[in-house]
Design a protein around this motif. Structure first.
Motif, mmCIF file in Angstrom:
data_model
loop_
_atom_site.group_PDB
_atom_site.id
_atom_site.type_symbol
_atom_site.label_atom_id
_atom_site.label_comp_id
_atom_site.label_asym_id
_atom_site.label_seq_id
_atom_site.Cartn_x
_atom_site.Cartn_y
_atom_site.Cartn_z
ATOM 1 N N LYS A 19 -13.290 82.905 -36.646
ATOM 2 C CA LYS A 19 -14.342 83.587 -35.886
ATOM 3 C C LYS A 19 -15.239 84.436 -36.789
ATOM 4 C CE LYS A 19 -11.097 87.293 -34.603
ATOM 5 N NZ LYS A 19 -10.475 88.036 -33.481
ATOM 6 N N THR A 20 -15.291 84.060 -38.070
ATOM 7 C CA THR A 20 -16.106 84.780 -39.064
ATOM 8 C C THR A 20 -17.196 83.859 -39.600
ATOM 9 O OG1 THR A 20 -14.185 86.107 -39.716
ATOM 10 C CG2 THR A 20 -16.058 86.079 -41.213
ATOM 11 N N ILE A 21 -18.390 84.397 -39.744
ATOM 12 C CA ILE A 21 -19.508 83.634 -40.310
ATOM 13 C C ILE A 21 -19.874 84.195 -41.674
ATOM 14 C CG2 ILE A 21 -20.424 83.027 -38.043
ATOM 15 C CD1 ILE A 21 -22.624 85.152 -38.495
ATOM 16 N N PHE A 22 -20.430 83.321 -42.510
ATOM 17 C CA PHE A 22 -20.948 83.710 -43.827
ATOM 18 C C PHE A 22 -22.466 83.803 -43.732
ATOM 19 C CE2 PHE A 22 -23.102 82.185 -47.630
ATOM 20 C CZ PHE A 22 -22.680 83.106 -48.578
ATOM 21 N N LEU A 76 -28.798 93.130 -35.605
ATOM 22 C CA LEU A 76 -29.411 91.810 -35.668
ATOM 23 C C LEU A 76 -28.529 90.738 -35.035
ATOM 24 C CD1 LEU A 76 -31.741 90.022 -36.726
ATOM 25 C CD2 LEU A 76 -30.473 89.837 -38.890
ATOM 26 N N PHE A 77 -27.213 90.784 -35.305
ATOM 27 C CA PHE A 77 -26.299 89.744 -34.808
ATOM 28 C C PHE A 77 -25.513 90.174 -33.571
ATOM 29 C CE2 PHE A 77 -27.006 88.531 -39.192
ATOM 30 C CZ PHE A 77 -27.079 87.149 -39.128
ATOM 31 N N GLY A 78 -25.720 91.400 -33.125
ATOM 32 C CA GLY A 78 -24.971 91.876 -31.961
ATOM 33 C C GLY A 78 -25.337 91.164 -30.672
ATOM 34 N N ASN A 109 -14.546 86.394 -30.879
ATOM 35 C CA ASN A 109 -13.977 85.064 -30.684
ATOM 36 C C ASN A 109 -14.853 84.035 -31.407
ATOM 37 O OD1 ASN A 109 -16.175 84.284 -28.750
ATOM 38 N ND2 ASN A 109 -15.175 85.839 -27.471
ATOM 39 N N ARG A 110 -14.351 82.799 -31.473
ATOM 40 C CA ARG A 110 -15.046 81.748 -32.221
ATOM 41 C C ARG A 110 -16.334 81.317 -31.519
ATOM 42 N NH1 ARG A 110 -14.215 78.192 -36.254
ATOM 43 N NH2 ARG A 110 -15.127 76.112 -36.066
ATOM 44 N N GLU A 111 -16.348 81.335 -30.197
ATOM 45 C CA GLU A 111 -17.546 80.909 -29.467
ATOM 46 C C GLU A 111 -18.745 81.772 -29.833
ATOM 47 O OE1 GLU A 111 -14.589 81.325 -28.186
ATOM 48 O OE2 GLU A 111 -14.059 79.232 -27.710
ATOM 49 N N GLU A 112 -18.534 83.072 -29.951
ATOM 50 C CA GLU A 112 -19.635 83.967 -30.323
ATOM 51 C C GLU A 112 -20.099 83.702 -31.755
ATOM 52 O OE1 GLU A 112 -18.157 87.709 -27.502
ATOM 53 O OE2 GLU A 112 -17.973 87.810 -29.688
ATOM 54 N N ALA A 113 -19.137 83.379 -32.644
ATOM 55 C CA ALA A 113 -19.505 83.092 -34.031
ATOM 56 C C ALA A 113 -20.334 81.813 -34.129
ATOM 57 C CB ALA A 113 -18.240 82.973 -34.879
ATOM 58 N N CYS A 114 -19.975 80.814 -33.341
ATOM 59 C CA CYS A 114 -20.734 79.553 -33.365
ATOM 60 C C CYS A 114 -22.160 79.746 -32.849
ATOM 61 C CB CYS A 114 -20.003 78.501 -32.539
ATOM 62 S SG CYS A 114 -18.416 77.977 -33.251
ATOM 63 N N LYS A 115 -22.347 80.633 -31.882
ATOM 64 C CA LYS A 115 -23.694 80.902 -31.380
ATOM 65 C C LYS A 115 -24.576 81.524 -32.463
ATOM 66 C CE LYS A 115 -22.309 81.660 -26.559
ATOM 67 N NZ LYS A 115 -22.258 82.665 -25.463
ATOM 68 N N ALA A 116 -23.975 82.317 -33.345
ATOM 69 C CA ALA A 116 -24.753 82.992 -34.393
ATOM 70 C C ALA A 116 -25.260 82.024 -35.457
ATOM 71 C CB ALA A 116 -23.913 84.087 -35.041
ATOM 72 N N LEU A 117 -24.736 80.781 -35.495
ATOM 73 C CA LEU A 117 -25.184 79.810 -36.495
ATOM 74 C C LEU A 117 -26.637 79.415 -36.305
ATOM 75 C CD1 LEU A 117 -22.059 77.466 -36.710
ATOM 76 C CD2 LEU A 117 -22.674 79.373 -38.213
ATOM 77 N N GLU A 118 -27.158 79.630 -35.112
ATOM 78 C CA GLU A 118 -28.559 79.287 -34.876
ATOM 79 C C GLU A 118 -29.520 80.194 -35.639
ATOM 80 O OE1 GLU A 118 -29.876 81.623 -30.883
ATOM 81 O OE2 GLU A 118 -28.457 79.973 -30.562
ATOM 82 N N MET A 119 -28.998 81.256 -36.264
ATOM 83 C CA MET A 119 -29.829 82.144 -37.088
ATOM 84 C C MET A 119 -30.039 81.592 -38.496
ATOM 85 S SD MET A 119 -30.813 84.947 -35.463
ATOM 86 C CE MET A 119 -30.957 86.250 -36.679
ATOM 87 N N ASN A 120 -29.449 80.434 -38.798
ATOM 88 C CA ASN A 120 -29.630 79.845 -40.131
ATOM 89 C C ASN A 120 -31.116 79.549 -40.375
ATOM 90 O OD1 ASN A 120 -28.748 78.621 -42.637
ATOM 91 N ND2 ASN A 120 -29.239 76.661 -41.677
ATOM 92 N N GLY A 121 -31.630 80.028 -41.503
ATOM 93 C CA GLY A 121 -33.038 79.860 -41.829
ATOM 94 C C GLY A 121 -33.935 80.933 -41.260
ATOM 95 N N HIS A 173 -34.925 84.351 -46.241
ATOM 96 C CA HIS A 173 -34.441 83.319 -45.335
ATOM 97 C C HIS A 173 -32.907 83.295 -45.405
ATOM 98 C CE1 HIS A 173 -38.633 82.043 -45.883
ATOM 99 N NE2 HIS A 173 -38.512 81.468 -44.698
ATOM 100 N N LEU A 174 -32.246 83.608 -44.323
ATOM 101 C CA LEU A 174 -30.789 83.716 -44.287
ATOM 102 C C LEU A 174 -30.144 82.328 -44.307
ATOM 103 C CD1 LEU A 174 -30.386 86.518 -41.581
ATOM 104 C CD2 LEU A 174 -30.578 86.776 -44.061
ATOM 105 N N ARG A 175 -29.057 82.234 -45.013
ATOM 106 C CA ARG A 175 -28.247 81.007 -45.037
ATOM 107 C C ARG A 175 -26.934 81.305 -44.330
ATOM 108 N NH1 ARG A 175 -24.485 78.872 -48.864
ATOM 109 N NH2 ARG A 175 -24.968 80.579 -50.285
ATOM 110 N N ILE A 176 -26.704 80.664 -43.185
ATOM 111 C CA ILE A 176 -25.566 81.017 -42.325
ATOM 112 C C ILE A 176 -24.731 79.769 -42.049
ATOM 113 C CG2 ILE A 176 -24.867 81.999 -40.110
ATOM 114 C CD1 ILE A 176 -27.543 83.450 -40.010
ATOM 115 N N ASN A 177 -23.419 79.920 -42.213
ATOM 116 C CA ASN A 177 -22.456 78.907 -41.799
ATOM 117 C C ASN A 177 -21.110 79.575 -41.548
ATOM 118 O OD1 ASN A 177 -21.466 79.344 -44.422
ATOM 119 N ND2 ASN A 177 -22.685 77.662 -45.229
ATOM 120 N N MET A 178 -20.145 78.803 -41.075
ATOM 121 C CA MET A 178 -18.824 79.362 -40.806
ATOM 122 C C MET A 178 -18.123 79.695 -42.121
ATOM 123 S SD MET A 178 -18.669 79.527 -37.554
ATOM 124 C CE MET A 178 -16.938 79.964 -37.365
ATOM 125 N N ALA A 179 -17.291 80.748 -42.085
ATOM 126 C CA ALA A 179 -16.581 81.154 -43.299
ATOM 127 C C ALA A 179 -15.658 80.044 -43.788
ATOM 128 C CB ALA A 179 -15.790 82.433 -43.033
#
Length: 313
Positions: free
Chosen positions: A116-119, A135-137, A183-195, A202-208
């Motif tokens: 449930k952690t993003i990079f 920003l990610f809250g 939880n993991r569901e919230e972390a997956c939603k944050a992946l849409e912030m990639n770029g 420009h942020l680079r975002i993926n799962m840890a």
């Protein structure tokens, strides 16, 4: 004591010689030294003799204790409160040469927390935990934010201290962070912030724990990059040939400075073909070397330059 000359000869022969000369032996009795000693001297000698006896007995006891402990091995084990000594009996015929100290074990990663952690890469150095939480809250409840990969201005300063005191290298404008959600569901939603462009970065975002690799047909390997270059520099250059998905510069794990190569991932393979046709990109008066990302190219680069496989983009 009186005796006569020739008495022994007369005793053997049985004769009695008349008018034998007689001698008298005087015996002189010397006074005993103990009688001359005073009472204090006698008491002192008795005290010293007792001390000698006690010291001998204590040495014997000490030797016995050493002999008992000679066949025991002392080791140290780590506990919550620190190192603890434990005595163990060695095997027969073996004796310890040195005391063995067990090194503390590295902390194992908690898979539940990593899931449930993003990079988040290419974060501006001016950002702090409060700003990132704001920003990610919107994607969910954030449990923890960790800032990492900061280049300190002094090699003697640790990365952690550089983040706390904001002592960053003047040539580094970005760092990385890890954000853990509830939880993991919230972390997956944050992946849409990639770029997403945050403060001209420009942020680079993926799962840890990201085991998936980008499509190599949409990626370029970039070489001959200046060591002080930033991800945003490559983004500005290559966005002229197509939409970019992410940019990554390979950095040194100790200094967090660039190693001179990186990867650009496009959203379309057509952008890769267009970039290869041009092949005239420059950064800080250095001509960039670009090629496709493939397993064969990666092996060639590893054998010639000792670099990592180029397929890891």
């Amino acid at each position: 004591m009186n005796y006569s000359v020739g008495s022994i000869a007369d005793l053997i022969s049985g004769k009695n010689t008349p008018n034998k000369p007689k001698f008298v032996e005087k015996v002189i009795i010397q006074p005993n030294d103990q009688s001359k000693k005073s009472q204090s001297d006698v008491e002192y000698e008795d005290y010293s003799n007792k001390n000698r006896i006690n010291s001998k007995s204590s040495n014997i006891k000490g030797r016995k204790e050493v002999a008992k402990n000679r066949n025991k091995l002392t080791t140290y084990e780590e506990s919550k409160n620190g190192p603890v000594s434990i005595q163990r009996s060695p095997e027969k015929g073996t004796f310890p040469k040195h005391k063995q100290i067990d090194k503390p074990l590295k902390k194992e990663r908690d898979e539940e927390q990593e899931n449930k952690t993003i990079f988040v890469g290419n974060v501006p150095v001016g950002a702090n935990k409060l700003k990132l939480k704001k920003l990610f809250g919107k994607f969910g409840n954030i449990e923890c934010i960790r800032l990492r990969c900061a280049a300190p201005d002094d090699p003697n300063v640790s990365k952690k201290l550089a983040v706390i005191k904001k002592r960053f290298h003047p040539d580094r404008k970005s760092l990385h962070c890890f954000i853990r959600f509830q939880n993991r569901e919230e972390a997956c939603k944050a992946l849409e912030m990639n770029g997403f462009e945050y403060k001209s970065h420009h942020l680079r975002i993926n799962m840890a724990q990201n085991e998936e690799k980008p499509d190599e047909n949409k990626a370029l390997f970039i070489g001959n990059i200046p060591f002080d270059a930033e991800e945003e520099d490559l983004w500005t250059i290559f966005e002229t040939v197509g939409a970019i998905s992410s940019v990554r510069l390979v950095r040194d794990s100790k200094t967090s400075m660039g190693k001179g190569f990186g990867y650009v991932n496009f959203q379309s393979s057509d952008s890769v073909e267009l970039a290869l046709e041009r092949n005239d990109f420059q950064l800080k008066n250095r001509l960039l070397r670009i090629c496709r990302c493939s397993n064969s190219a990666g092996k060639k680069s590893k054998n010639k330059r000792g670099r990592k496989n180029q397929s890891n983009f």
